[in-house]
Design an enzyme around this catalytic site. Sequence first.
Site, PDB file in Angstrom:
ATOM      1  N   GLY A  94       0.781  -1.232   0.000  1.00 33.92           N
ATOM      2  CA  GLY A  94       0.000   0.000   0.000  1.00 33.92           C
ATOM      3  C   GLY A  94       0.809   1.276   0.000  1.00 33.92           C
ATOM      4  O   GLY A  94       0.383   2.281   0.577  1.00 33.92           O
ATOM      5  N   SER A  95       1.956   1.289  -0.679  1.00 35.65           N
ATOM      6  CA  SER A  95       2.764   2.513  -0.656  1.00 35.65           C
ATOM      7  C   SER A  95       2.062   3.665  -1.382  1.00 35.65           C
ATOM      8  O   SER A  95       2.127   4.813  -0.931  1.00 35.65           O
ATOM      9  CB  SER A  95       4.157   2.263  -1.224  1.00 35.65           C
ATOM     10  OG  SER A  95       4.121   1.978  -2.598  1.00 35.65           O
TER      11      SER A  95
ATOM     12  N   MET B 280      -4.567  -5.926  -7.214  1.00 38.02           N
ATOM     13  CA  MET B 280      -4.103  -6.848  -8.254  1.00 38.02           C
ATOM     14  C   MET B 280      -5.190  -7.759  -8.812  1.00 38.02           C
ATOM     15  O   MET B 280      -4.900  -8.798  -9.380  1.00 38.02           O
ATOM     16  CB  MET B 280      -2.938  -7.681  -7.716  1.00 38.02           C
ATOM     17  CG  MET B 280      -1.733  -6.828  -7.303  1.00 38.02           C
ATOM     18  SD  MET B 280      -1.165  -5.680  -8.582  1.00 38.02           S
ATOM     19  CE  MET B 280      -0.520  -6.838  -9.784  1.00 38.02           C
ATOM     20  N   ARG B 281      -6.435  -7.383  -8.642  1.00 36.76           N
ATOM     21  CA  ARG B 281      -7.534  -8.155  -9.223  1.00 36.76           C
ATOM     22  C   ARG B 281      -8.168  -7.340 -10.348  1.00 36.76           C
ATOM     23  O   ARG B 281      -8.327  -6.128 -10.215  1.00 36.76           O
ATOM     24  CB  ARG B 281      -8.587  -8.469  -8.165  1.00 36.76           C
ATOM     25  CG  ARG B 281      -8.047  -9.261  -6.988  1.00 36.76           C
ATOM     26  CD  ARG B 281      -9.153  -9.786  -6.120  1.00 36.76           C
ATOM     27  NE  ARG B 281     -10.013 -10.708  -6.847  1.00 36.76           N
ATOM     28  CZ  ARG B 281      -9.705 -11.967  -7.136  1.00 36.76           C
ATOM     29  NH1 ARG B 281      -8.542 -12.449  -6.797  1.00 36.76           N
ATOM     30  NH2 ARG B 281     -10.549 -12.744  -7.783  1.00 36.76           N
TER      31      ARG B 281
ATOM     32  N   ASN C 287      -6.774   4.740 -11.535  1.00 33.83           N
ATOM     33  CA  ASN C 287      -5.714   3.767 -11.305  1.00 33.83           C
ATOM     34  C   ASN C 287      -4.371   4.422 -11.601  1.00 33.83           C
ATOM     35  O   ASN C 287      -4.278   5.319 -12.433  1.00 33.83           O
ATOM     36  CB  ASN C 287      -5.902   2.544 -12.215  1.00 33.83           C
ATOM     37  CG  ASN C 287      -4.926   1.432 -11.907  1.00 33.83           C
ATOM     38  OD1 ASN C 287      -4.593   1.171 -10.753  1.00 33.83           O
ATOM     39  ND2 ASN C 287      -4.454   0.758 -12.949  1.00 33.83           N
TER      40      ASN C 287
ATOM     41  N   HIS D 234      -0.700   3.280 -13.034  1.00 34.35           N
ATOM     42  CA  HIS D 234      -0.117   2.154 -13.780  1.00 34.35           C
ATOM     43  C   HIS D 234       1.356   2.455 -14.035  1.00 34.35           C
ATOM     44  O   HIS D 234       1.696   3.570 -14.441  1.00 34.35           O
ATOM     45  CB  HIS D 234      -0.857   1.957 -15.100  1.00 34.35           C
ATOM     46  CG  HIS D 234      -0.341   0.802 -15.886  1.00 34.35           C
ATOM     47  ND1 HIS D 234      -0.589  -0.500 -15.515  1.00 34.35           N
ATOM     48  CD2 HIS D 234       0.423   0.745 -17.003  1.00 34.35           C
ATOM     49  CE1 HIS D 234       0.010  -1.308 -16.389  1.00 34.35           C
ATOM     50  NE2 HIS D 234       0.627  -0.572 -17.293  1.00 34.35           N
TER      51      HIS D 234
ATOM     52  N   SER E 253       1.529   6.294 -15.197  1.00 34.41           N
ATOM     53  CA  SER E 253       0.360   7.005 -15.715  1.00 34.41           C
ATOM     54  C   SER E 253      -0.793   6.866 -14.733  1.00 34.41           C
ATOM     55  O   SER E 253      -1.020   5.785 -14.181  1.00 34.41           O
ATOM     56  CB  SER E 253      -0.091   6.396 -17.053  1.00 34.41           C
ATOM     57  OG  SER E 253       0.955   6.368 -17.996  1.00 34.41           O
TER      58      SER E 253
ATOM     59  N   GLU F 204     -13.696  -0.538 -18.878  1.00 33.12           N
ATOM     60  CA  GLU F 204     -13.722  -1.987 -19.053  1.00 33.12           C
ATOM     61  C   GLU F 204     -12.482  -2.501 -19.774  1.00 33.12           C
ATOM     62  O   GLU F 204     -12.129  -3.668 -19.643  1.00 33.12           O
ATOM     63  CB  GLU F 204     -14.991  -2.405 -19.815  1.00 33.12           C
ATOM     64  CG  GLU F 204     -16.278  -2.259 -19.025  1.00 33.12           C
ATOM     65  CD  GLU F 204     -16.889  -0.866 -19.038  1.00 33.12           C
ATOM     66  OE1 GLU F 204     -18.003  -0.696 -18.524  1.00 33.12           O
ATOM     67  OE2 GLU F 204     -16.235   0.087 -19.546  1.00 33.12           O
TER      68      GLU F 204
ATOM     69  N   ASP G 186      -6.311  -1.077 -18.555  1.00 35.64           N
ATOM     70  CA  ASP G 186      -5.398   0.067 -18.649  1.00 35.64           C
ATOM     71  C   ASP G 186      -5.682   0.924 -19.877  1.00 35.64           C
ATOM     72  O   ASP G 186      -4.770   1.488 -20.480  1.00 35.64           O
ATOM     73  CB  ASP G 186      -3.936  -0.409 -18.648  1.00 35.64           C
ATOM     74  CG  ASP G 186      -3.571  -1.161 -17.373  1.00 35.64           C
ATOM     75  OD1 ASP G 186      -4.102  -0.813 -16.307  1.00 35.64           O
ATOM     76  OD2 ASP G 186      -2.773  -2.107 -17.456  1.00 35.64           O
TER      77      ASP G 186
ATOM     78  N   GLU H 235       5.450   7.767  -8.826  1.00 34.58           N
ATOM     79  CA  GLU H 235       4.043   7.412  -8.605  1.00 34.58           C
ATOM     80  C   GLU H 235       3.514   8.109  -7.356  1.00 34.58           C
ATOM     81  O   GLU H 235       2.404   8.646  -7.342  1.00 34.58           O
ATOM     82  CB  GLU H 235       3.881   5.898  -8.443  1.00 34.58           C
ATOM     83  CG  GLU H 235       4.086   5.108  -9.713  1.00 34.58           C
ATOM     84  CD  GLU H 235       3.908   3.610  -9.498  1.00 34.58           C
ATOM     85  OE1 GLU H 235       3.173   3.209  -8.567  1.00 34.58           O
ATOM     86  OE2 GLU H 235       4.491   2.825 -10.267  1.00 34.58           O
TER      87      GLU H 235
END
Length: 191
Positions: A14-15, A91-92, A108, A110, A137, A143, A146, A175
């Site tokens: 969780g960084s 990660m899901r 998100n 990425h 990014s 849907e 990325d 990030e």
Amino acid sequence: MAKSRVGILISGRGSNMASLVEASRAPDSGYDVVLVASDKHEAPGLAWAAEQGVPTFAMSPRGIPKPEYEAAIDAALRDAGVEAIALAGYMRLLSDDFVAKWRGRILNIHPSLLPKYKGLDTHARAIAAGDAMAGCSVHVVTEELDGGEVLGQAQVPILPGDTAETLGARVIVEEHKLYPRMLDQWLSMRR
């Protein structure tokens, strides 16, 4: 003006979540983190969030049909009054149905310069391709994996002798700067 209520989904340390929580405490931040949820009870990020006084929720998807699992996550987010979701190392893959319920309200981070290198192993792929630059990014989740609108990027040079690990260590520093800034800007445009 009321701050936006954000829920963060994580799977590990969780960084990025921590950088979002810490940024939310700035006087000029436009959001509060009201829930950190994980698909792993043992995710180190959950313990950190709890120590910071942020409510947490954890549920393993093992042995549970995906629609039931996502319904539980959705209910936890809604019960916390979440208005927008930030994925931070979750990660899901979210189902199209879940994304549709939260359309336009999920971001998100990425670890590549999208549209390059969607999916996993982004740093190794950038090095193997001989790219001069890598980076990260922040994008709106749709849907398509990325594939949503990119709101902001940060570039990191690929150095001679870089490995996926050394490059990744430099990218994650960027990030942690980019994600809070982009989340705050995106939420302010929505108010």
